[in-house]
Write a protein that holds these residues in place. Structure first.
Motif, PDB file in Angstrom:
ATOM      1  N   ASP A   5      -1.833   3.139   9.386  1.00 41.49           N
ATOM      2  CA  ASP A   5      -0.666   3.637   8.661  1.00 41.49           C
ATOM      3  C   ASP A   5      -0.498   2.863   7.354  1.00 41.49           C
ATOM      4  OD1 ASP A   5      -0.068   5.464  10.582  1.00 41.49           O
ATOM      5  OD2 ASP A   5       1.481   4.260  11.563  1.00 41.49           O
ATOM      6  N   ARG A   6      -0.139   3.572   6.283  1.00 38.42           N
ATOM      7  CA  ARG A   6       0.139   2.932   5.000  1.00 38.42           C
ATOM      8  C   ARG A   6       1.625   2.605   4.932  1.00 38.42           C
ATOM      9  NH1 ARG A   6      -2.749   1.910   0.798  1.00 38.42           N
ATOM     10  NH2 ARG A   6      -1.780   1.541  -1.228  1.00 38.42           N
ATOM     11  N   VAL A   7       1.936   1.345   4.614  1.00 35.54           N
ATOM     12  CA  VAL A   7       3.324   0.882   4.652  1.00 35.54           C
ATOM     13  C   VAL A   7       3.678   0.141   3.364  1.00 35.54           C
ATOM     14  CG1 VAL A   7       3.359   0.701   7.168  1.00 35.54           C
ATOM     15  CG2 VAL A   7       2.640  -1.263   5.806  1.00 35.54           C
ATOM     16  N   ASN A  13       7.145  -5.693  -3.437  1.00 33.94           N
ATOM     17  CA  ASN A  13       6.465  -4.548  -4.044  1.00 33.94           C
ATOM     18  C   ASN A  13       5.123  -4.237  -3.392  1.00 33.94           C
ATOM     19  OD1 ASN A  13       8.507  -4.273  -6.024  1.00 33.94           O
ATOM     20  ND2 ASN A  13       7.572  -5.901  -7.250  1.00 33.94           N
ATOM     21  N   GLU A  14       4.721  -5.052  -2.411  1.00 37.36           N
ATOM     22  CA  GLU A  14       3.397  -4.888  -1.821  1.00 37.36           C
ATOM     23  C   GLU A  14       3.313  -3.629  -0.959  1.00 37.36           C
ATOM     24  OE1 GLU A  14       5.132  -7.657  -1.668  1.00 37.36           O
ATOM     25  OE2 GLU A  14       3.959  -9.259  -2.604  1.00 37.36           O
ATOM     26  N   GLU A  15       2.168  -2.956  -1.075  1.00 40.14           N
ATOM     27  CA  GLU A  15       1.839  -1.827  -0.217  1.00 40.14           C
ATOM     28  C   GLU A  15       0.469  -2.086   0.390  1.00 40.14           C
ATOM     29  OE1 GLU A  15       1.895   1.789  -2.359  1.00 40.14           O
ATOM     30  OE2 GLU A  15       3.990   1.627  -2.999  1.00 40.14           O
ATOM     31  N   GLY A  16       0.237  -1.514   1.553  1.00 45.07           N
ATOM     32  CA  GLY A  16      -1.064  -1.721   2.174  1.00 45.07           C
ATOM     33  C   GLY A  16      -1.216  -0.917   3.453  1.00 45.07           C
ATOM     34  N   VAL A  17      -2.299  -1.219   4.161  1.00 39.91           N
ATOM     35  CA  VAL A  17      -2.660  -0.511   5.386  1.00 39.91           C
ATOM     36  C   VAL A  17      -2.571  -1.476   6.570  1.00 39.91           C
ATOM     37  CG1 VAL A  17      -4.521   0.682   6.597  1.00 39.91           C
ATOM     38  CG2 VAL A  17      -4.179   1.074   4.164  1.00 39.91           C
ATOM     39  N   ILE A  18      -1.974  -1.036   7.667  1.00 41.66           N
ATOM     40  CA  ILE A  18      -1.873  -1.867   8.862  1.00 41.66           C
ATOM     41  C   ILE A  18      -3.262  -2.033   9.471  1.00 41.66           C
ATOM     42  CG2 ILE A  18      -0.922  -2.070  11.193  1.00 41.66           C
ATOM     43  CD1 ILE A  18       1.504  -0.513  10.266  1.00 41.66           C
ATOM     44  N   ILE A  27       2.711  -7.701  12.655  1.00 40.72           N
ATOM     45  CA  ILE A  27       1.604  -6.867  12.191  1.00 40.72           C
ATOM     46  C   ILE A  27       0.887  -7.589  11.050  1.00 40.72           C
ATOM     47  CG2 ILE A  27       2.712  -4.700  12.824  1.00 40.72           C
ATOM     48  CD1 ILE A  27       3.482  -4.325   9.903  1.00 40.72           C
ATOM     49  N   GLU A  28      -0.292  -7.084  10.729  1.00 37.26           N
ATOM     50  CA  GLU A  28      -1.065  -7.606   9.602  1.00 37.26           C
ATOM     51  C   GLU A  28      -1.373  -6.449   8.669  1.00 37.26           C
ATOM     52  OE1 GLU A  28      -5.345  -9.027   9.816  1.00 37.26           O
ATOM     53  OE2 GLU A  28      -4.279 -10.945   9.745  1.00 37.26           O
ATOM     54  N   ILE A  29      -1.158  -6.672   7.357  1.00 31.32           N
ATOM     55  CA  ILE A  29      -1.319  -5.616   6.359  1.00 31.32           C
ATOM     56  C   ILE A  29      -2.383  -6.026   5.356  1.00 31.32           C
ATOM     57  CG2 ILE A  29      -0.152  -4.232   4.597  1.00 31.32           C
ATOM     58  CD1 ILE A  29       2.508  -5.034   5.981  1.00 31.32           C
ATOM     59  N   GLY A  34      -7.481  -6.480  -1.210  1.00 32.19           N
ATOM     60  CA  GLY A  34      -8.348  -6.830  -0.092  1.00 32.19           C
ATOM     61  C   GLY A  34      -7.828  -7.958   0.766  1.00 32.19           C
ATOM     62  N   PHE A  35      -6.721  -8.607   0.375  1.00 29.41           N
ATOM     63  CA  PHE A  35      -6.189  -9.711   1.151  1.00 29.41           C
ATOM     64  C   PHE A  35      -5.203  -9.206   2.202  1.00 29.41           C
ATOM     65  CE2 PHE A  35      -7.388 -11.656  -2.913  1.00 29.41           C
ATOM     66  CZ  PHE A  35      -8.259 -12.617  -2.447  1.00 29.41           C
ATOM     67  N   ARG A  36      -5.108  -9.956   3.285  1.00 26.19           N
ATOM     68  CA  ARG A  36      -4.243  -9.556   4.396  1.00 26.19           C
ATOM     69  C   ARG A  36      -3.028 -10.476   4.480  1.00 26.19           C
ATOM     70  NH1 ARG A  36      -9.525  -8.670   6.251  1.00 26.19           N
ATOM     71  NH2 ARG A  36      -9.873  -6.535   6.956  1.00 26.19           N
ATOM     72  N   ILE A  37      -1.870  -9.877   4.708  1.00 29.43           N
ATOM     73  CA  ILE A  37      -0.635 -10.650   4.802  1.00 29.43           C
ATOM     74  C   ILE A  37       0.071 -10.298   6.100  1.00 29.43           C
ATOM     75  CG2 ILE A  37      -0.332 -10.880   2.314  1.00 29.43           C
ATOM     76  CD1 ILE A  37       1.636  -8.571   2.393  1.00 29.43           C
ATOM     77  N   PRO A  38       0.727 -11.283   6.749  1.00 34.69           N
ATOM     78  CA  PRO A  38       1.469 -11.014   7.992  1.00 34.69           C
ATOM     79  C   PRO A  38       2.870 -10.489   7.687  1.00 34.69           C
ATOM     80  CG  PRO A  38       1.522 -13.357   7.496  1.00 34.69           C
ATOM     81  CD  PRO A  38       0.677 -12.716   6.424  1.00 34.69           C
TER      82      PRO A  38
END
Length: 317
Positions: A5-7, A13-18, A27-29, A34-38
């Motif tokens: 899911d795209r959140v 302002n960050e957007e990303g994919v779970i 969750i991790e996005i 290309g970086f992942r954030i919790p």
């Protein structure tokens, strides 16, 4: 919420994919760089649902078009594809799809560092497909690199076509954007063309490379690098959507070290490396490496336009 899911973060302002869902609502996005954030589930909102709620039907939502071999240039193009087709909301079947008039002997292996495991080997017929396995989206982060090798079959006397191979390591941001109709199978799935940016298996070329290496050992010539070296991953390779963060960082550091060595060998006084801001991982690794070298006068963040704080100036002694 589901993996893929795209959140959007509610307080940013960050957007990303779970890419991962853990116990306790964590969750991790994976964001665009290309970086992942919790994050916590209550800190994000699914973009499509939120936009339809607040903006109504005015939002344009992309839909997968039905497959029409006469009109669909994208999915009916000649080539060999890798396809992930959903079995249910978690499990996916993996197929090689040959949308071409040539048959191939093929071998697909899962790569684990210096080790590998062959998961399928045999003939991939023209205009045909071959199932090579199944994977669960829940284990997306643990999916190994795939090494796909293809050897064309010549059934008549004709110009010899080269063999080729492709290594694939998915990033969530690229994988979940690739949903479309799969040719031959005529089902919706995640589709990747393997006959783009391919690496040919050329024994003659390998022998020439070995020969050039031995000659270079006797007579080495260093190319003079540019004064400004751009280390953004999209400038270094077209295959970055299939690379892990670790693979991208290694390529960037290898490029940095090689050009720094060339600059030192050529007697340059200074060189600037453009690494961007991001989360600072690449900048930190570059500064760590520079701090260990004796032939560097100093290095500093370059503040001149157009780099802002996204570059490092290196003064060479």
């Amino acid at each position: 919420m589901n993996i893929g899911d795209r959140v959007r973060l509610l307080h940013g302002n960050e957007e990303g994919v779970i890419t991962k869902i853990s116990n306790g609502g964590r969750i991790e996005i994976e964001i665009e760089d290309g970086f992942r954030i919790p994050a916590m589930k209550n800190e994000v909102v699914i973009i499509s649902a939120a936009e339809r709620q607040y903006f109504g039907d005015g939002i344009k939502v992309e839909e997968t078009k039905s497959f029409d071999p006469k009109s669909s240039k994208e999915t009916s193009a000649e080539g060999v594809y890798l396809a992930y087709i959903p079995i249910n909301d978690k499990d996916h079947s993996i197929y090689l799809v040959n949308q071409s008039s040539r048959a191939y002997l093929t071998m697909v292996s899962e790569v684990f560092g210096d080790n590998s495991r062959t998961i399928v080997a045999g003939e991939l017929v023209a205009r045909g497909n071959k199932k090579i396995g199944e994977k669960s989206i829940a284990d997306f982060e643990e999916w190994p690199t795939l090494l796909c090798q293809f050897f064309p079959i010549h059934t008549k006397i004709e110009k010899t076509q080269p063999s080729f191979e492709r290594r694939i390591k998915f990033k969530a941001s690229a994988f979940f954007k690739s949903k479309r109709k799969v040719p031959i199978l005529d089902k919706n799935g995640y589709l990747f063309k393997l006959t783009e940016n391919i690496k040919e298996i050329d024994i003659k070329e390998l022998n020439e490379e070995l020969k050039s290496i031995s000659q270079t050992a006797v007579d080495t010539k260093f190319p003079k690098p540019d004064k400004n070296i751009d280390l953004h991953i999209e400038k270094l390779t077209k295959d970055y959507p299939f690379m892990s963060n670790a693979e991208m960082l290694k390529l960037q550091m290898d490029t940095f070290e090689r050009n720094l060595n060339y600059a030192i060998a050529y007697g340059m006084d200074q060189i600037t490396f453009i690494h961007g801001i991001g989360n600072g991982v690449l900048r930190k690794e570059i500064h760590k490496h520079l701090s260990q070298l004796k032939n560097i006068k100093y290095f500093q963040d370059e503040q001149k336009s157009p780099f802002g704080y996204g570059a490092t100036l290196v003064r060479i002694s």
